[in-house]
Scaffold this active site. Structure first.
Site, PDB file in Angstrom:
ATOM      1  N   GLY A   1       0.875  -1.293  -0.038  1.00  0.00           N
ATOM      2  CA  GLY A   1       0.013  -0.033   0.038  1.00  0.00           C
ATOM      3  C   GLY A   1       0.865   1.363   0.126  1.00  0.00           C
TER       4      GLY A   1
ATOM      5  N   HIS B   1       2.403   2.752   2.756  1.00  0.00           N
ATOM      6  CA  HIS B   1       2.121   3.619   3.709  1.00  0.00           C
ATOM      7  C   HIS B   1       3.299   3.548   4.782  1.00  0.00           C
ATOM      8  CE1 HIS B   1      -2.290   4.818   3.414  1.00  0.00           C
ATOM      9  NE2 HIS B   1      -2.181   4.202   2.434  1.00  0.00           N
TER      10      HIS B   1
ATOM     11  N   GLY C   1      -2.118  -1.062   2.702  1.00  0.00           N
ATOM     12  CA  GLY C   1      -1.981  -2.385   2.149  1.00  0.00           C
ATOM     13  C   GLY C   1      -2.057  -3.503   2.908  1.00  0.00           C
TER      14      GLY C   1
ATOM     15  N   GLY D   1       1.642  -5.273   4.302  1.00  0.00           N
ATOM     16  CA  GLY D   1       2.382  -4.701   5.391  1.00  0.00           C
ATOM     17  C   GLY D   1       1.718  -4.396   6.437  1.00  0.00           C
ATOM     18  N   HIS D   2       0.316  -4.354   6.499  1.00  0.00           N
ATOM     19  CA  HIS D   2      -0.492  -3.873   7.752  1.00  0.00           C
ATOM     20  C   HIS D   2      -0.544  -5.083   8.555  1.00  0.00           C
ATOM     21  CE1 HIS D   2      -3.606  -2.143  10.200  1.00  0.00           C
ATOM     22  NE2 HIS D   2      -4.495  -3.071  10.252  1.00  0.00           N
TER      23      HIS D   2
ATOM     24  N   ILE E   1       5.357 -11.796   1.237  1.00  0.00           N
ATOM     25  CA  ILE E   1       4.023 -12.515   1.715  1.00  0.00           C
ATOM     26  C   ILE E   1       3.131 -12.529   0.509  1.00  0.00           C
ATOM     27  CG2 ILE E   1       2.241 -12.563   3.268  1.00  0.00           C
ATOM     28  CD1 ILE E   1       4.266 -11.665   5.333  1.00  0.00           C
TER      29      ILE E   1
ATOM     30  N   TYR F   1       4.155   1.769  12.874  1.00  0.00           N
ATOM     31  CA  TYR F   1       4.614   3.287  12.716  1.00  0.00           C
ATOM     32  C   TYR F   1       6.055   3.489  12.764  1.00  0.00           C
ATOM     33  CZ  TYR F   1      -0.324   3.848  13.696  1.00  0.00           C
ATOM     34  OH  TYR F   1      -1.686   4.127  13.791  1.00  0.00           O
TER      35      TYR F   1
END
Length: 530
Positions: A111, A113, A179, A182-183, A240, A475
């Site tokens: 994503g 982010h 995304g 990663g999340h 992944i 973060y």
């Protein structure tokens, strides 16, 4: 891995048998890398249509479409030699193997982010493996599960679940453009965490491409690797491809509300009570406190307003009665509440007006909007009331900043620190995000806001976790320790590793040594091998 296609196996064996390892390959050859990609057998799509180099007219638009932070979208930002917008698993395998052989670093982006841009920038020659095309979602309501590919956004996940059922959901974040890859690999927290824990606490399988090009599922990768990728950051261990989610039950209607109080309306007293009350509320209640700078008038005078944003797995009458008994000072009324479906509540949390069609969850940006800096903390003891006054004063000085304070307790206190790499469980009152964002271009503005955000963070030192001062790896914050892109120093990695993972860092290192001993998958804050 089960090789259904013999040419794929022959290609992997031929690359693995090459005598020049990636770490000593010498001069980087982008031409050799691109030629290598085309030699790989691709059963469903030719890879040429997925390759973007700076010579392509679409290169810039593809690059910025998944950059979330304008700090890493400037003329000075290092650019990839190529972007591989993979469309199937063989594209991913080929990118890994060819980059490894030709001495190129790969950055894996779902994503975009990453707070510090680590999924799409590097100081050494690199290519981006973009996952946004690998975004299919298969929801199986009958067995209460969903397979989600890493390129899917959270909004797409929520939409796919919400259009199939109104009595199941999934615990994950509030930003619909984040995304899934990663999340989930970093933990994944959201408004259901007090009831069901993190995303990783509800993931039951995954598929992973290793540095040797093999595709592994939970059974073939083993429990150590499966443990590591659920909260340890997938980009240290491989690529992944997809996750299998365990859906969680939700009522047909949930209640949401957002009630804001300024300093002048008693916000300080409310927050002081909130910090010990919110973690003790029933698991079904999630009550975030979100301080933000607000204008008082047109003359430039400012204050801080604290939004108390709530989510309740039940009807409005029940949550109003509950909070009027335990937190009457807040003054929550039935008129402040909205009863919506779970998927509609995700639209609310994404800050769209009540009644907005859920198709808004499928929207995606085409370029980054703001510059920003984020930092995180965990609070274990009540903050003295006078400190909140100092926080408000500093926020008004910074001006373009908001804080997210997310209550713990509930299910988060029941899960062991070592159950997943994410160790921040029992003993926390709340989790804090400091987030300053600005539109002013130029290094002077960036240095100003980054410095002011660091000052607020430093000011909070006496009131947050210690030894180590814990941080949340989703973060990303390079201030707490960072390696070079092409070299992972173990001592440096220990600095950030202990803060992100506490005692779980040691097990992550052992898994890294097992699955990627040559350290092909690395970035400024990756897990090192021994």
């Amino acid at each position: 891995m089960k090789f259904r296609n013999p040419p794929v196996l022959l290609f992997i064996l031929s690359v693995l048998s090459l005598s020049i390892p990636w770490t000593t390959a010498g001069i980087v050859s982008i031409d050799g890398f691109l030629q290598c990609l085309t030699k790989y057998p691709h059963p469903a799509h030719t890879i040429q249509e997925s390759i973007y180099t700076p010579q392509n007219s679409s290169f810039q638009s593809v690059l910025v479409a998944h950059i979330n932070n304008r700090r890493y979208s400037t003329a000075a930002t290092p650019k990839p030699l190529a972007i591989i917008a993979a469309k199937n698993e063989s594209h991913v395998q080929a990118t890994v193997l060819c980059a490894k052989h030709h001495g190129l670093q790969i950055k894996i982006r779902s994503g975009g982010h990453d707070f510090e841009g680590l999924s799409y920038t590097s100081d050494v020659p690199f290519v981006i493996l973009d996952m946004f095309n690998i975004n299919s979602i298969d929801v199986n309501v009958a067995d209460k599960s969903a397979w989600v590919h890493s390129g899917a956004t959270l909004g797409e996940v929520y939409y796919a679940i919400g259009t199939k059922t109104n009595v199941y959901g999934f615990p994950a974040g509030i930003c619909p453009t984040v995304g899934a890859g990663g999340h989930f690999s970093g933990g994944g927290y959201g408004f259901l965490m007090r009831k069901y824990g993190l995303s990783v606490d509800n993931i039951v399988d995954a598929r992973l491409v290793t540095a040797n090009g093999r595709i592994l599922d939970r059974k073939s990768m083993g429990e150590d690797v499966f443990w590591a990728i659920r909260g340890g950051g997938g980009a240290s261990f491989g690529v992944i491809l997809s996750w299998k989610l365990k859906l969680v039950p939700v009522p047909p209607k949930v209640t949401v509300f957002n009630l804001t109080k300024t300093i002048e309306e008693g916000a300080t007293d409310l927050v002081y009570k909130w910090q010990t009350l919110a973690p003790q509320l029933p698991k079904e209640v999630f009550l975030r406190a979100q301080p933000q700078v607000k204008n008082i008038d047109t003359k430039g005078n400012k204050t801080v307003g604290v939004s108390f944003i709530g989510h309740f797995l039940g009807t409005s009458d029940k949550v109003v009665a509950l909070l009027n008994e335990s937190f009457p000072e807040l003054g929550l009324q039935r008129k402040n509440c909205y009863e919506v479906s779970w998927v509609e509540s995700t639209v609310f949390w994404a800050e769209s007006p009540i009644g907005t069609p859920i198709e808004i969850l499928l929207s995606k940006p085409t370029e980054p909007e703001t510059f920003y800096k984020g930092k995180s903390d965990y609070v274990k003891e009540p903050i003295p009331k006078h400190v909140f006054d100092s926080i408000w004063k500093k926020m008004i000085e910074i001006e373009h900043i908001w804080l997210d304070w997310n209550p713990y307790g509930g299910r988060m206190s029941e899960i062991s620190e070592s159950a997943t790499p994410y160790p921040h469980r029992a003993g926390n009152l709340f989790f804090a995000l400091y987030y300053s964002s600005w539109y002013d271009e130029g290094i002077e503005a960036t240095n100003k806001y980054v410095s002011l955000t660091r000052e607020l963070y430093d000011m909070m030192t006496p009131y947050v976790s210690k030894n180590p001062r814990e941080a949340f790896q989703n973060y990303r914050d390079l201030d707490i320790g960072a390696n070079q892109d092409n070299k992972t120093n173990f001592e440096t990695a220990t600095l950030y590793g202990r803060k992100y993972f506490k005692g779980n860092f040691d097990r992550l290192v052992r898994v890294k040594t097992m699955v990627d001993p040559l350290n092909f998958f690395k970035h400024k804050q990756s897990i090192p091998p021994l």
